[in-house]
Design an enzyme around this catalytic site. Structure first.
Site, PDB file in Angstrom:
ATOM      1  N   GLU A   1       0.841  -1.191   0.000  1.00 59.13           N
ATOM      2  CA  GLU A   1       0.000   0.000   0.000  1.00 59.13           C
ATOM      3  C   GLU A   1       0.875   1.239   0.000  1.00 59.13           C
ATOM      4  O   GLU A   1       1.840   1.281   0.751  1.00 59.13           O
ATOM      5  CB  GLU A   1      -0.936   0.047   1.212  1.00 59.13           C
ATOM      6  CG  GLU A   1      -2.021   1.089   1.018  1.00 59.13           C
ATOM      7  CD  GLU A   1      -3.009   1.193   2.196  1.00 59.13           C
ATOM      8  OE1 GLU A   1      -4.064   1.765   2.009  1.00 59.13           O
ATOM      9  OE2 GLU A   1      -2.697   0.713   3.285  1.00 59.13           O
TER      10      GLU A   1
ATOM     11  N   MET B   1       0.205  -2.977   8.669  1.00 58.76           N
ATOM     12  CA  MET B   1      -0.463  -3.022   7.368  1.00 58.76           C
ATOM     13  C   MET B   1      -1.416  -4.202   7.316  1.00 58.76           C
ATOM     14  O   MET B   1      -1.051  -5.329   7.639  1.00 58.76           O
ATOM     15  CB  MET B   1       0.610  -3.129   6.270  1.00 58.76           C
ATOM     16  CG  MET B   1       0.058  -3.303   4.869  1.00 58.76           C
ATOM     17  SD  MET B   1      -0.877  -1.825   4.347  1.00 58.76           S
ATOM     18  CE  MET B   1      -2.069  -2.588   3.250  1.00 58.76           C
ATOM     19  N   GLU B   2      -2.644  -3.901   6.853  1.00 59.91           N
ATOM     20  CA  GLU B   2      -3.764  -4.837   6.979  1.00 59.91           C
ATOM     21  C   GLU B   2      -3.860  -5.907   5.899  1.00 59.91           C
ATOM     22  O   GLU B   2      -4.962  -6.382   5.608  1.00 59.91           O
ATOM     23  CB  GLU B   2      -5.062  -4.030   6.969  1.00 59.91           C
ATOM     24  CG  GLU B   2      -5.424  -3.368   5.618  1.00 59.91           C
ATOM     25  CD  GLU B   2      -4.938  -1.934   5.447  1.00 59.91           C
ATOM     26  OE1 GLU B   2      -3.947  -1.552   6.111  1.00 59.91           O
ATOM     27  OE2 GLU B   2      -5.539  -1.205   4.646  1.00 59.91           O
TER      28      GLU B   2
ATOM     29  N   GLU C   1      -6.156  -2.783  12.393  1.00 60.29           N
ATOM     30  CA  GLU C   1      -5.852  -3.591  11.201  1.00 60.29           C
ATOM     31  C   GLU C   1      -6.900  -4.674  10.987  1.00 60.29           C
ATOM     32  O   GLU C   1      -7.229  -5.007   9.849  1.00 60.29           O
ATOM     33  CB  GLU C   1      -4.449  -4.208  11.293  1.00 60.29           C
ATOM     34  CG  GLU C   1      -3.305  -3.207  11.497  1.00 60.29           C
ATOM     35  CD  GLU C   1      -3.309  -2.024  10.539  1.00 60.29           C
ATOM     36  OE1 GLU C   1      -3.857  -2.147   9.435  1.00 60.29           O
ATOM     37  OE2 GLU C   1      -2.766  -0.965  10.905  1.00 60.29           O
TER      38      GLU C   1
ATOM     39  N   HIS D   1      -9.930  -3.358   9.256  1.00 61.96           N
ATOM     40  CA  HIS D   1      -9.747  -3.266   7.803  1.00 61.96           C
ATOM     41  C   HIS D   1     -10.081  -4.579   7.094  1.00 61.96           C
ATOM     42  O   HIS D   1     -10.343  -4.562   5.891  1.00 61.96           O
ATOM     43  CB  HIS D   1      -8.284  -2.970   7.469  1.00 61.96           C
ATOM     44  CG  HIS D   1      -7.896  -1.521   7.561  1.00 61.96           C
ATOM     45  ND1 HIS D   1      -8.635  -0.514   7.018  1.00 61.96           N
ATOM     46  CD2 HIS D   1      -6.804  -0.929   8.104  1.00 61.96           C
ATOM     47  CE1 HIS D   1      -8.009   0.646   7.225  1.00 61.96           C
ATOM     48  NE2 HIS D   1      -6.896   0.426   7.885  1.00 61.96           N
TER      49      HIS D   1
HETATM   50  N1  BES Z   1      -3.232   0.935   5.806  1.00 61.30           N
HETATM   51  C1  BES Z   1      -2.413   1.477   6.816  1.00 61.30           C
HETATM   52  C2  BES Z   1      -0.944   1.303   6.543  1.00 61.30           C
HETATM   53  C3  BES Z   1      -0.345   2.364   5.656  1.00 61.30           C
HETATM   54  C4  BES Z   1      -0.120   3.626   6.152  1.00 61.30           C
HETATM   55  C5  BES Z   1       0.047   2.064   4.371  1.00 61.30           C
HETATM   56  C6  BES Z   1       0.463   4.586   5.351  1.00 61.30           C
HETATM   57  C7  BES Z   1       0.604   3.021   3.560  1.00 61.30           C
HETATM   58  C8  BES Z   1       0.832   4.291   4.057  1.00 61.30           C
HETATM   59  C9  BES Z   1      -2.703   0.823   8.156  1.00 61.30           C
HETATM   60  O1  BES Z   1      -3.983   0.326   8.289  1.00 61.30           O
HETATM   61  C10 BES Z   1      -2.556   1.895   9.196  1.00 61.30           C
HETATM   62  O2  BES Z   1      -3.371   2.777   9.227  1.00 61.30           O
HETATM   63  N2  BES Z   1      -1.512   1.833  10.016  1.00 61.30           N
HETATM   64  C11 BES Z   1      -1.232   2.851  11.001  1.00 61.30           C
HETATM   65  C12 BES Z   1      -1.469   2.342  12.383  1.00 61.30           C
HETATM   66  C13 BES Z   1      -2.869   2.579  12.828  1.00 61.30           C
HETATM   67  C14 BES Z   1      -3.154   1.952  14.152  1.00 61.30           C
HETATM   68  C15 BES Z   1      -3.211   4.054  12.906  1.00 61.30           C
HETATM   69  C16 BES Z   1       0.226   3.228  10.883  1.00 61.30           C
HETATM   70  O3  BES Z   1       0.964   2.477  10.293  1.00 61.30           O
HETATM   71  O4  BES Z   1       0.584   4.292  11.385  1.00 61.30           O
HETATM   72 ZN    ZN Z   2      -5.403   1.765   8.533  1.00 62.24          ZN
END
Ligand code: BES
Ligand code: ZN
Length: 867
Positions: free
Chosen positions: A136, A274-275, A309, A312
């Site tokens: 992602e 990452m989910e 996660e 998601h």
């Molecule tokens: N889908 C995101 C991971 C992501 C973030 C991919 C930025 C690409 C760019 C994941 O679900 C996510 O939001 N992760 C957060 C943690 C969450 C608990 C707020 C993160 O990685 O900060």
């Molecule tokens: Zn997220």
């Protein structure tokens, strides 16, 4: 803002329906090879097939038509700038099915994107690499050629060819394993076919891991994979995950669709987690709990991340946004739901109150800038997509969903969610699809109300006027966009569900009204002039409230005697602070109100106080009377500091543990002599292995001691860092080092941040820690100016560099610095950081104006106090 880069989505003429992919990573040479067969649906006759690919070498490309004929492309045009390849064929390809076959190879890079290498130390001390993926938003194309857009869903058969002694993982369970026909050291492992899914959710991991396993009450096999020998550190996350899956199953009324759920800790990881469907990847610190060395706040964070996660898996994976413009659907929603589920699992965390002090406030603080952006934002080029993983998509997204949840009520909200997820499963949606389902469930004008929040930038300030009409209190509520510079803008208007509480029953909503126009009158029957009235009980509405002085004066005693519930105490205070930042009220007013909190005992209220103190600290660090401010803060925190002391009480509450760490940290940071002495003593005992510091106190102690450190103490901290095995502990130490004020040590910390002792994923946080003090701020900026190219190359742009730029620039407070930062970034454009730079410039200028406006009055107030 610079012009957006030209961008085109893939043509819809050729769509993939299924991929069979074989990947063979070489963990020694750090390269990989692959081949794939992609089943295509050619919608109309065409001579061209265009797909995404980046930094891959493609070979042996051929296309098998439905009649069995195999054709080769006449030309293959690789375009690195658009991250695509275009195959052109001699004759038009007929509409209908076809299969595209090719081989490819690439590097297991060190940028934490696509398929990359992650370093670990084996039990024999040898340095080794795992192969890991992070796709992602747009990096699946770095691992295999594909139609890398979320709406182009397909099924996937993944095969991994790996050394026989490594663990191969992918989204689905393993279905077969055979020795490689020509190399007996290799095994060929096949995984079950995935459901229809987007490319960005595909994942593979190959490395050495142990795991703990359990089955959730709804029959899903859950495993938490950890570094070898550390499987017990996966226990906590395993417990959370096995409870969360059935919780969501019930909440959404839809079963988790895959047969297994793996969670895995990855040593090098760019984001937090990452989910990937069925194989969620995490930073080690976001997954692993060591009972002796993990702090309560980290445990809480892990619960939130796991909850996020796993949310998601439904919201994002089963139903996916049509395009990145609707990214907020994924992230805002998952951020909202992570709190629902943690509240369910750990009621003692009082997590919704923490939502307000963190998530909600963070959103408002960014969103009051002119350079904020709407939740739904048109994006094209990958660098623009990266940049919207920000506090607007996450925190504002979650805040407006929370407001909507409250407006609809949980019952209708759940019915609507179920409709939405069922209707669009295995498919893609626009924001409107969610509104449609929620309106059907609630019979409320959801789309009308919500589009005012998602399509417009910013939020309203509601100005209250009050007069008495006999027994009734009459309020006039008027909305206007709230801007950080105090200017007005009448071009936007919101539909605001407003609720009101009164002194008769502080925790109950006395009246609700939908503010649909500029202004509305509300009559509160039987409410006397002598009692307080408050807007936004529970701090649910995404707006600021401006009270006339007499209404505010009535609220202050209710803060002091705690008649107002915690969320309302911090809401009043936070709104007032925002009025101060915008110049509607003087900073001295907020300093006076701060004194009403000296007897406060609630962690969340204190953390709101702390947010505001931290902002003021940054601002006043530019002045010559900063010591008077430090004395003020020491005084503010001293009573609660005395009350809590250093030792945890037996069986004390989670929030008191968090509060102690916050309060001692503040007292130490602002130089309370007793706390500094005690911190030194305790650190010495910790280093000497006589008394181990409890994990919850380590950060405050480290920072307190480092703030006054000499060379010797610094060396001691480095030694602790080198001895630490748990990543969380390494983070705690490395992020404390920046507290030093010594110019030589500051340089050493910056060098250390870039050294091989600190992983790339952590470097920027160490630099940011330096930028948090006055001398560190200029040093970190100077350092960035010299090393920016190295930093940009290290990460190839992306989220980490953007974070770094934000934190090292936004605390300057003069027009000169604004110009310097502006010129620097004008001359060196770093893709994906454009908006962040504009936001920082705006903040720097706001700081300068704020300082100009209030500096003299603050100085007088603080010096007259004589604390
Ligand atoms: N889908 C995101 C991971 C992501 C973030 C991919 C930025 C690409 C760019 C994941 O679900 C996510 O939001 N992760 C957060 C943690 C969450 C608990 C707020 C993160 O990685 O900060
Ligand atoms: Zn997220």
């Amino acid at each position: 803002m610079p012009e957006p880069k030209p961008f085109e989505r893939l043509p819809g003429t050729v769509r993939p329906t299924h991929y069979s992919i074989t990947l063979q990573p070489n963990l020694v040479k750090c390269i990989f090879q692959g081949c794939e067969e992609v089943s295509l649906d050619i919608k109309e006759a065409t001579r061209e097939i265009k797909f995404n690919t980046l930094e891959l070498t493609l070979r042996d490309i051929s296309l098998k038509l439905s009649d069995g004929e195999v054709v080769k492309p006449a030309s293959t045009d690789m375009s690195p700038s658009t991250e695509t390849a275009t195959l052109t064929f001699e004759r038009p390809l007929p509409a209908g099915p076809a299969t595209l076959c090719m081989s490819f190879s690439g590097e297991l890079n060190d940028k934490m994107k696509g398929m990359y290498r992650s370093k670990y130390t084996a039990e024999n001390g040898e340095e080794r690499y795992s192969a890991v993926t992070q796709f992602e938003a747009t990096d699946a194309r770095r691992c295999f050629p594909c139609w890398d857009e979320p709406a182009l869903k397909a099924t996937f058969d993944i095969t991994l060819v790996v050394p026989h002694d490594r663990v191969p993982l992918s989204n689905m369970p393993e279905i077969s394993r055979e020795t490689h026909e020509s190399d007996s050291n290799l095994i060929v492992v096949k995984f079950a076919r995935t459901p229809l899914m987007s490319t960005y959710l595909v994942a593979v991991v190959v490395g050495e891991y142990d795991y703990v396993e359990d089955t959730s009450s709804d029959g899903i096999r859950v495993r938490v994979y950890t570094p070898v020998g550390k499987q017990e550190q996966g226990r906590f996350a395993l417990e959370v995950a096995t409870k969360v899956l059935p919780y969501y199953k019930e909440y959404f009324n839809i079963a988790y669709p895959l047969p297994k759920m793996d969670l895995i800790a990855i040593a090098d990881f760019s984001v937090g987690a990452m989910e990937n469907w069925g194989l969620v990847t995490y930073r080690e610190t976001c997954l692993l709990v060591d009972p002796h060395n993990t702090s309560a706040s980290q445990r809480q964070w892990i619960a939130l991340v796991v909850g996020h996660e796993l949310a998601h898996q439904w919201f994002g994976n089963l139903v996916t946004m049509e395009w990145w413009t609707h990214l907020w659907l994924n992230e805002g929603y998952a951020t909202f739901v992570e709190f629902l589920c943690v509240d369910h699992l750990f009621p003692e965390y009082d997590i919704w109150t923490q939502f307000v002090t963190n998530t909600y406030v963070r959103a408002l603080e960014l969103d009051c800038l002119k350079n904020s952006h709407p939740i739904e934002v048109p994006v094209g080029h990958p660098s623009e997509v990266d940049e919207i993983f920000d506090d607007i998509s996450y925190s504002k997204g979650a805040s407006v969903i929370r407001m909507l949840h409250c407006y609809l009520g949980d019952k209708d909200f759940r019915v609507g969610m179920n409709k939405y997820l069922t209707r669009h499963q295995y498919a893609n949606t626009y924001t409107e699809d969610l509104w449609a389902a929620l309106s059907e469930a609630s019979s409320k004008p959801v789309a009308e109300v919500m589009s005012t929040w998602t399509k417009q930038t910013g939020f309203p300030m509601i100005t209250v006027k009050s007069h008495q009409d006999g027994n009734n209190r009459v309020l006039t509520l008027t909305q206007q966009r709230f801007l950080a510079d105090g200017s007005t803008d009448d071009s936007s208007q919101w539909m605001v569900p407003v609720s009101i509480s009164t002194q008769q029953n502080p925790s109950k909503v006395a009246q609700e009204v939908l503010l649909e126009r500029r202004s509305v009158q509300v009559v509160l029957e039987g409410v006397s002039e002598a009692t307080w009235v408050k807007l936004n009980p529970g701090t649910v509405g995404y707006y600021r409230t401006q009270y006339p002085p007499e209404m505010l004066t009535q609220l202050i005693p209710a803060i002091q005697d705690k008649c107002l519930p915690p969320l309302d105490r911090l809401g009043v205070f936070n709104d007032l602070f925002s009025m101060v930042q915008a110049g509607h009220t003087s900073t001295v007013e907020v300093l006076k109100v701060l004194r009403a909190f000296e007897d406060e005992h609630d962690f969340t209220v204190w953390s709101a106080v702390h947010n505001c103190v931290a902002r003021l600290n940054q601002l006043l660090s530019h002045t010559d009377f900063h010591p008077a401010f430090a004395a003020f803060v020491r005084h503010l925190f001293s009573r609660i500091g005395q009350k809590l002391g250093w030792e945890a009480k037996p069986g004390e509450k989670h929030l008191d543990t968090l509060l102690r760490s916050l309060v001692l940290g503040q007292l130490g940071l602002y130089g309370d002599e007793q706390v500094v002495a005690e911190a030194r003593k305790r650190l010495a005992a910790h280093v000497a292995h006589t008394t181990t510091l409890p994990a919850d106190l380590r950060s405050p102690v480290y920072k307190t001691v480092v703030a006054q450190a000499d060379e010797k103490t610094y060396e001691q901290m480095l030694k602790l860092y080198r001895e630490a095995d748990l990543h969380e502990e390494k983070d705690r130490i490395s992020r404390s080092l920046g507290a030093t004020r010594d110019p030589n040590l500051i340089q050493r910390v910056l060098q250390f941040a870039m050294s091989s002792e600190v992983r790339n994923q952590d470097t920027i946080f160490v630099i940011i820690s330096v930028a948090m003090t006055a001398p560190g701020r200029s040093a970190a900026w100077a350092f960035f100016k010299t090393h920016h190219q190295e930093l940009v190359d290290r990460y190839e742009g992306g989220y980490l560099v953007t974070r770094l730029i934000k934190y090292i620039t936004e605390n300057f407070a003069s027009e000169d610095m604004a110009r310097e930062v502006e010129t620097f970034f004008r001359e060196r454009q770093i893709p994906g950081t454009e908006r962040t730079v504009q936001q920082s410039l705006e903040t720097i200028r706001l700081n300068a104006a704020w300082l100009n406006r209030d500096q003299q009055a603050i100085k007088k107030y603080l010096t007259d106090l004589q604390l």
